[in-house]
Write a protein that holds these residues in place. Structure first.
Motif, mmCIF file in Angstrom:
data_model
loop_
_atom_site.group_PDB
_atom_site.id
_atom_site.type_symbol
_atom_site.label_atom_id
_atom_site.label_comp_id
_atom_site.label_asym_id
_atom_site.label_seq_id
_atom_site.Cartn_x
_atom_site.Cartn_y
_atom_site.Cartn_z
ATOM 1 N N ARG A 63 0.737 -0.938 -0.053
ATOM 2 C CA ARG A 63 0.037 0.065 0.188
ATOM 3 C C ARG A 63 1.098 1.153 -0.021
ATOM 4 N NH1 ARG A 63 -3.182 0.015 5.493
ATOM 5 N NH2 ARG A 63 -3.644 1.971 5.122
ATOM 6 N N PHE A 64 0.379 2.416 -0.308
ATOM 7 C CA PHE A 64 1.219 3.375 -0.642
ATOM 8 C C PHE A 64 1.236 4.360 0.878
ATOM 9 C CE2 PHE A 64 1.843 8.045 -1.153
ATOM 10 C CZ PHE A 64 2.834 8.018 -1.701
ATOM 11 N N ASP A 65 0.315 4.265 1.590
ATOM 12 C CA ASP A 65 0.423 4.897 2.950
ATOM 13 C C ASP A 65 0.942 3.956 4.076
ATOM 14 O OD1 ASP A 65 -1.785 3.421 2.628
ATOM 15 O OD2 ASP A 65 -3.086 4.434 3.866
ATOM 16 N N ILE A 66 2.136 3.531 3.725
ATOM 17 C CA ILE A 66 2.871 2.761 4.818
ATOM 18 C C ILE A 66 3.204 3.425 6.160
ATOM 19 C CG2 ILE A 66 3.704 1.072 3.177
ATOM 20 C CD1 ILE A 66 6.252 2.411 3.352
ATOM 21 N N ASP A 67 3.373 2.869 7.226
ATOM 22 C CA ASP A 67 3.727 3.490 8.388
ATOM 23 C C ASP A 67 5.379 3.521 8.157
ATOM 24 O OD1 ASP A 67 4.553 4.257 11.102
ATOM 25 O OD2 ASP A 67 3.106 2.948 11.910
ATOM 26 N N LEU A 68 5.766 4.931 8.284
ATOM 27 C CA LEU A 68 7.298 5.081 8.036
ATOM 28 C C LEU A 68 8.203 4.753 9.245
ATOM 29 C CD1 LEU A 68 7.160 8.348 5.865
ATOM 30 C CD2 LEU A 68 7.302 6.106 5.060
ATOM 31 N N GLU A 69 7.537 4.878 10.457
ATOM 32 C CA GLU A 69 7.995 4.255 11.704
ATOM 33 C C GLU A 69 8.215 2.844 11.708
ATOM 34 O OE1 GLU A 69 7.511 4.571 16.483
ATOM 35 O OE2 GLU A 69 6.280 5.572 15.115
ATOM 36 N N PRO A 115 8.599 8.885 -1.685
ATOM 37 C CA PRO A 115 7.267 8.724 -2.043
ATOM 38 C C PRO A 115 7.085 8.190 -3.492
ATOM 39 C CG PRO A 115 7.311 10.406 -0.653
ATOM 40 C CD PRO A 115 8.915 10.071 -0.782
ATOM 41 N N ILE A 116 8.162 9.019 -4.505
ATOM 42 C CA ILE A 116 8.007 8.732 -5.663
ATOM 43 C C ILE A 116 8.526 7.090 -6.145
ATOM 44 C CG2 ILE A 116 9.062 9.335 -7.925
ATOM 45 C CD1 ILE A 116 9.113 12.450 -7.157
ATOM 46 N N ARG A 173 -0.324 13.213 -0.405
ATOM 47 C CA ARG A 173 -1.749 12.996 0.397
ATOM 48 C C ARG A 173 -2.664 12.185 -0.686
ATOM 49 N NH1 ARG A 173 -0.679 18.184 2.621
ATOM 50 N NH2 ARG A 173 -2.471 18.992 1.434
ATOM 51 N N TYR A 174 -2.715 12.843 -1.785
ATOM 52 C CA TYR A 174 -3.651 12.398 -2.653
ATOM 53 C C TYR A 174 -3.304 10.889 -3.210
ATOM 54 C CZ TYR A 174 -5.144 17.297 -2.782
ATOM 55 O OH TYR A 174 -5.780 18.631 -2.532
ATOM 56 N N LEU A 175 -2.186 10.338 -3.198
ATOM 57 C CA LEU A 175 -1.719 9.253 -3.548
ATOM 58 C C LEU A 175 -2.115 8.357 -2.864
ATOM 59 C CD1 LEU A 175 1.957 9.792 -4.938
ATOM 60 C CD2 LEU A 175 0.031 8.733 -6.303
ATOM 61 N N ALA A 176 -2.286 8.508 -1.544
ATOM 62 C CA ALA A 176 -2.959 7.070 -0.620
ATOM 63 C C ALA A 176 -4.304 7.090 -1.223
ATOM 64 C CB ALA A 176 -2.675 7.623 0.716
ATOM 65 N N ILE A 200 -1.576 11.509 -10.820
ATOM 66 C CA ILE A 200 -0.882 12.408 -9.689
ATOM 67 C C ILE A 200 0.703 12.075 -9.498
ATOM 68 C CG2 ILE A 200 -1.115 12.415 -7.179
ATOM 69 C CD1 ILE A 200 -3.827 11.471 -7.146
ATOM 70 N N LEU A 201 0.897 10.788 -9.767
ATOM 71 C CA LEU A 201 2.271 10.498 -9.571
ATOM 72 C C LEU A 201 3.387 11.448 -10.553
ATOM 73 C CD1 LEU A 201 4.685 8.990 -8.672
ATOM 74 C CD2 LEU A 201 4.169 7.132 -10.123
ATOM 75 N N ALA A 202 2.567 11.533 -11.773
ATOM 76 C CA ALA A 202 3.298 12.277 -12.930
ATOM 77 C C ALA A 202 3.281 13.615 -12.512
ATOM 78 C CB ALA A 202 2.608 12.169 -14.219
ATOM 79 N N ARG A 203 2.388 14.156 -11.795
ATOM 80 C CA ARG A 203 2.160 15.386 -11.489
ATOM 81 C C ARG A 203 3.240 15.649 -10.231
ATOM 82 N NH1 ARG A 203 -0.698 20.298 -10.854
ATOM 83 N NH2 ARG A 203 -0.806 20.761 -8.387
ATOM 84 N N LEU A 204 3.505 14.794 -9.393
ATOM 85 C CA LEU A 204 4.389 14.874 -8.257
ATOM 86 C C LEU A 204 5.912 14.914 -8.920
ATOM 87 C CD1 LEU A 204 5.075 14.587 -5.537
ATOM 88 C CD2 LEU A 204 4.642 12.091 -5.418
#
Length: 226
Positions: A63-69, A115-116, A173-176, A200-204
């Motif tokens: 998943r994209f919104d992984i827990d970074l900790e 993130p990218i 934020r929008y990618l998640a 969204i990824l291309a914009r990022l």
């Protein structure tokens, strides 16, 4: 589905994980070893790293919104387990395997903390494709690029950098939710499910490229001449 305990040698209660895939024999004792196993849980021999996606290698959900900790803890824990010095008494081959595991873990960590790179890895794993072209036509980004071309002082560069950073954070934020929506809808009859996340990824990426240019130009203006 097979289970493999991947804890420290001699510790049967180590880090556990499950992954679908073909078992392979341990090169030391011949017992079956799961794809994600760092070492053989039967004899403790360090295993060479197998080709795995970065999420699987570090035991994280795709998943994209992984827990970074959690990402940092997983990486640090697995790296400690595979410290080559722990395998010194087992000979050079196992030390080399441990070193290769540590390097594979480091590469997976570097991918997932960015993130990218994380978005690209997830998009590829889920069968999505990058957005075609360079997403020209985004007026906001075009305006920022024009402002950057005309910027002639540090204060203006800082203002542009702030605008870019705010938009970069918004994209992340929008990618998640975009990935969550795509993963829910994805299937053989929905080949375009990942188009939103890809756009969204291309914009990022365009925003990050401009932000990097701002940083380079600002550094060039503030670096003392020798």
């Amino acid at each position: 589905m097979t289970r493999s305990k991947s804890g420290p040698p001699g510790n049967s209660g180590g880090i556990s994980g499950a992954i679908a895939g073909d078992l392979e024999p341990c090169g030391t004792c011949g017992r079956s070893v799961a794809p994600r196993a760092l070492f053989c849980h039967a004899c403790g021999a360090a295993q060479p790293p197998r080709p795995l996606d970065p999420f699987t290698r570090l035991g994280l959900e795709r998943r994209f919104d992984i827990d970074l900790e959690q990402l940092s803890k997983q990486h640090a824990g697995f790296t400690r387990v595979m410290d080559p010095e722990r395998f010194a008494a087992r000979g050079p081959r196992q030390q080399a395997n441990a070193k290769a595991q540590v390097e594979a873990l480091r590469e997976a960590y570097e991918v997932l903390r960015d993130p990218i790179r994380r978005a690209h890895a997830l998009l590829a794993l889920l069968g999505g494709a990058p957005a075609a072209g360079d997403e020209d036509g985004d007026e906001e980004i075009d305006d920022l690029a024009t402002r950057l071309t005309r910027a002639d002082d540090v204060l203006e560069l800082d203002r542009i950098g702030l605008d870019l950073n705010q938009r970069v954070e918004a994209c992340i934020r929008y990618l998640a939710p975009a990935f969550r929506k795509a993963q829910t809808a994805a299937g053989p009859d929905s080949p375009s499910a990942f188009d939103g996340a890809a756009r969204i990824l291309a914009r990022l990426e365009r925003l990050e490229a401009l932000a990097a240019e701002v940083r380079d130009r600002r550094a060039a203006r503030t670096t003392p001449r020798t």
